[in-house]
Scaffold this active site. Structure first.
Site, PDB file in Angstrom:
ATOM      1  N   SER A 146      61.278  -3.061  17.129  1.00  0.00           N
ATOM      2  CA  SER A 146      60.912  -4.348  17.819  1.00  0.00           C
ATOM      3  C   SER A 146      61.568  -4.248  19.024  1.00  0.00           C
ATOM      4  CB  SER A 146      61.264  -5.362  16.872  1.00  0.00           C
ATOM      5  OG  SER A 146      61.325  -6.439  17.672  1.00  0.00           O
ATOM      6  N   TYR A 159      66.420 -10.769  11.579  1.00  0.00           N
ATOM      7  CA  TYR A 159      65.410  -9.648  11.753  1.00  0.00           C
ATOM      8  C   TYR A 159      65.747  -8.933  13.082  1.00  0.00           C
ATOM      9  CZ  TYR A 159      60.821  -8.444  13.617  1.00  0.00           C
ATOM     10  OH  TYR A 159      59.646  -7.771  14.157  1.00  0.00           O
TER      11      TYR A 159
HETATM   12  P1  NAP Z   1      52.687  -9.198   9.005  1.00  0.00           P
HETATM   13  O1  NAP Z   1      51.239  -9.393   9.562  1.00  0.00           O
HETATM   14  O2  NAP Z   1      53.606 -10.125   8.605  1.00  0.00           O
HETATM   15  O3  NAP Z   1      52.588  -7.701   8.075  1.00  0.00           O
HETATM   16  C1  NAP Z   1      53.578  -7.317   7.640  1.00  0.00           C
HETATM   17  C2  NAP Z   1      52.974  -6.431   6.138  1.00  0.00           C
HETATM   18  O4  NAP Z   1      54.123  -6.178   5.470  1.00  0.00           O
HETATM   19  C3  NAP Z   1      52.242  -7.359   5.339  1.00  0.00           C
HETATM   20  O5  NAP Z   1      51.083  -6.610   4.690  1.00  0.00           O
HETATM   21  C4  NAP Z   1      53.189  -7.715   4.140  1.00  0.00           C
HETATM   22  O6  NAP Z   1      52.547  -7.889   2.941  1.00  0.00           O
HETATM   23  C5  NAP Z   1      53.854  -6.416   4.148  1.00  0.00           C
HETATM   24  N1  NAP Z   1      55.071  -6.493   3.377  1.00  0.00           N
HETATM   25  C6  NAP Z   1      56.132  -7.506   3.480  1.00  0.00           C
HETATM   26  N2  NAP Z   1      57.191  -7.216   2.595  1.00  0.00           N
HETATM   27  C7  NAP Z   1      56.974  -6.162   1.822  1.00  0.00           C
HETATM   28  C8  NAP Z   1      57.359  -5.342   0.733  1.00  0.00           C
HETATM   29  N3  NAP Z   1      58.465  -5.825   0.133  1.00  0.00           N
HETATM   30  N4  NAP Z   1      56.625  -4.345   0.153  1.00  0.00           N
HETATM   31  C9  NAP Z   1      55.348  -4.134   0.651  1.00  0.00           C
HETATM   32  N5  NAP Z   1      54.918  -4.544   1.800  1.00  0.00           N
HETATM   33  C10 NAP Z   1      55.457  -5.508   2.369  1.00  0.00           C
HETATM   34  O7  NAP Z   1      53.473  -8.251  10.346  1.00  0.00           O
HETATM   35  P2  NAP Z   1      53.037  -7.565  11.765  1.00  0.00           P
HETATM   36  O8  NAP Z   1      53.064  -8.540  12.701  1.00  0.00           O
HETATM   37  O9  NAP Z   1      51.702  -6.717  11.528  1.00  0.00           O
HETATM   38  O10 NAP Z   1      54.019  -6.647  11.821  1.00  0.00           O
HETATM   39  C11 NAP Z   1      53.886  -5.107  11.306  1.00  0.00           C
HETATM   40  C12 NAP Z   1      55.460  -4.648  11.602  1.00  0.00           C
HETATM   41  O11 NAP Z   1      55.441  -4.667  13.212  1.00  0.00           O
HETATM   42  C13 NAP Z   1      56.788  -5.120  10.897  1.00  0.00           C
HETATM   43  O12 NAP Z   1      57.634  -4.395  10.871  1.00  0.00           O
HETATM   44  C14 NAP Z   1      57.092  -6.197  12.064  1.00  0.00           C
HETATM   45  O13 NAP Z   1      58.462  -6.637  12.145  1.00  0.00           O
HETATM   46  C15 NAP Z   1      56.869  -5.215  13.296  1.00  0.00           C
HETATM   47  N6  NAP Z   1      56.710  -6.133  14.566  1.00  0.00           N
HETATM   48  C16 NAP Z   1      55.722  -7.089  14.768  1.00  0.00           C
HETATM   49  C17 NAP Z   1      55.585  -7.738  15.988  1.00  0.00           C
HETATM   50  C18 NAP Z   1      54.655  -8.834  16.451  1.00  0.00           C
HETATM   51  O14 NAP Z   1      54.997  -9.416  17.545  1.00  0.00           O
HETATM   52  N7  NAP Z   1      53.909  -8.995  15.546  1.00  0.00           N
HETATM   53  C19 NAP Z   1      56.589  -7.373  16.995  1.00  0.00           C
HETATM   54  C20 NAP Z   1      57.483  -6.258  16.845  1.00  0.00           C
HETATM   55  C21 NAP Z   1      57.637  -5.923  15.734  1.00  0.00           C
HETATM   56  P3  NAP Z   1      52.230  -9.182   2.078  1.00  0.00           P
HETATM   57  O15 NAP Z   1      51.336  -9.767   3.415  1.00  0.00           O
HETATM   58  O16 NAP Z   1      51.314  -9.055   1.185  1.00  0.00           O
HETATM   59  O17 NAP Z   1      53.285 -10.178   2.316  1.00  0.00           O
HETATM   60  C1  GCO Z   2      59.971 -14.019  17.362  1.00  0.00           C
HETATM   61  C2  GCO Z   2      58.916 -13.136  17.014  1.00  0.00           C
HETATM   62  C3  GCO Z   2      59.368 -11.588  17.378  1.00  0.00           C
HETATM   63  C4  GCO Z   2      58.207 -10.580  17.044  1.00  0.00           C
HETATM   64  C5  GCO Z   2      58.711  -9.386  17.573  1.00  0.00           C
HETATM   65  C6  GCO Z   2      58.935  -8.860  19.023  1.00  0.00           C
HETATM   66  O1  GCO Z   2      60.210 -14.849  16.505  1.00  0.00           O
HETATM   67  O2  GCO Z   2      60.859 -13.737  18.127  1.00  0.00           O
HETATM   68  O3  GCO Z   2      58.557 -13.111  15.716  1.00  0.00           O
HETATM   69  O4  GCO Z   2      60.431 -11.462  16.492  1.00  0.00           O
HETATM   70  O5  GCO Z   2      57.747 -10.594  15.869  1.00  0.00           O
HETATM   71  O6  GCO Z   2      59.682  -8.899  16.589  1.00  0.00           O
HETATM   72  O7  GCO Z   2      58.940  -7.895  19.426  1.00  0.00           O
END
Ligand code: NAP
Ligand code: GCO
Length: 265
Positions: A146, A159
């Site tokens: 991230s 996080y």
């Molecule tokens: P999301 O929509 O919350 O999806 C996360 C997924 O992980 C969901 O399918 C969830 O399943 C699954 N999960 C959570 N705990 C789990 C466990 N114990 N075992 C198996 N599956 C599990 O998140 P996203 O935004 O797509 O993010 C995906 C990844 O990118 C994450 O690692 C997040 O930290 C990272 N990320 C996101 C952003 C952003 O801005 N969105 C930015 C930087 C990094 P359930 O729905 O069934 O709980």
């Molecule tokens: C927040 C956001 C971020 C994003 C992502 C940014 O609350 O600041 O959820 O943490 O998920 O990780 O890169």
């Protein structure tokens, strides 16, 4: 040919937590590139919906229910993939959670839960698939980091601690496994429009203004933006890239701040 570099035909790819958001986008792109895709999640209902999404996209999908923090369940899940599809060639440690709680208000149990899913689970998965990759002298591990692997902000201490640790765990996996032609890299998304950010994105939430002014691209990222970076790191095109965090953030990490009213051009 250049296009062949991104051909994943015959490769088995596991995307954890891939039923929606970034993981779903990654699964579809790797499937379109020819990989045999497996997605896990906690919910069979969400996996069933994901299988339908893939079917409508003309893609096959293998799914498994397991908790990525459960070592036994992970071992059993990977064994089923190896039996039914073959050894895992591409691991995308995508599953993740976030808890937005000020440090003093946060229970230690909340902190531990985020660390377990976002930092320990990627290690569990990697330790389970790396021996086979090392033996075959071939493998790709992509850890979903991230921009919070670099920056902190208020309320996301657990996080950011997990994602910061995952950045360095990625480096250490590289140090130990790169010599066996295993490439271990991370992706560092900026602010992406998914369920995880819906609470700080929808409506007139003040966070929108922050993201718009801090992100030079002037928009939230889309899951597809991240999936394209994952295709690069999953393909032969990145065979000499290792221990690297590829930030997909619209330039936010390059930007100290934007002075409104300045004429850019
Ligand atoms: P999301 O929509 O919350 O999806 C996360 C997924 O992980 C969901 O399918 C969830 O399943 C699954 N999960 C959570 N705990 C789990 C466990 N114990 N075992 C198996 N599956 C599990 O998140 P996203 O935004 O797509 O993010 C995906 C990844 O990118 C994450 O690692 C997040 O930290 C990272 N990320 C996101 C952003 C952003 O801005 N969105 C930015 C930087 C990094 P359930 O729905 O069934 O709980
Ligand atoms: C927040 C956001 C971020 C994003 C992502 C940014 O609350 O600041 O959820 O943490 O998920 O990780 O890169």
């Amino acid at each position: 040919m250049v296009n062949d570099l991104f051909d994943l035909s015959g490769k088995v790819a596991l995307i954890t937590g891939g039923t929606h958001g970034i993981g779903l986008a990654i699964g579809k792109v790797l499937g379109e590139a020819g990989a045999k895709v497996c997605v896990n999640d906690l919910s069979e209902e969400k996996l069933a919906a994901c299988r339908e999404e893939f079917r409508l996209a003309g893609l096959e999908l293998y799914t498994l229910v397991f908790d990525v923090t459960d070592e036994k369940a992970v071992d059993e899940g990977i064994s089923r993939i190896e039996r039914d599809l073959g050894p895992v060639d591409i691991l995308v440690n995508n599953a993740g959670i976030i808890r937005r709680i000020p440090i003093l208000a946060m229970a230690i149990s909340d902190f531990r839960e985020v660390i377990e899913v976002d930092l320990v689970a990627p290690l569990i998965l990697a330790k389970r698939v790396a021996p086979g990759m090392i033996g075959r002298r071939s493998g790709k591990i992509i850890n979903m980091c991230s921009m919070m692997s670099v920056y902190g902000r208020n309320t996301v201490s657990a996080y950011a601690s997990a994602k910061g640790g995952l950045k360095l765990l990625t480096a250490n996996m590289c140090c130990e496994w790169a010599k066996y032609n295993v490439q271990i890299n991370g992706i560092g998304p900026g602010y992406i429009a998914t369920e995880q950010t819906s609470a700080i994105r929808v409506g007139d939430h003040p966070f929108n203004d922050l993201v718009m002014t801090r992100t030079p691209a002037g928009r939230w990222g889309e899951p597809q933006d991240v999936a394209h970076a994952a295709l690069f790191l999953a393909s032969r095109a990145s065979d000499f890239v290792n221990g690297h965090i590829l930030y997909v953030d619209g330039g936010i990490l390059a930007n100290f701040g934007y002075v409104k009213g300045e004429n850019d051009v």
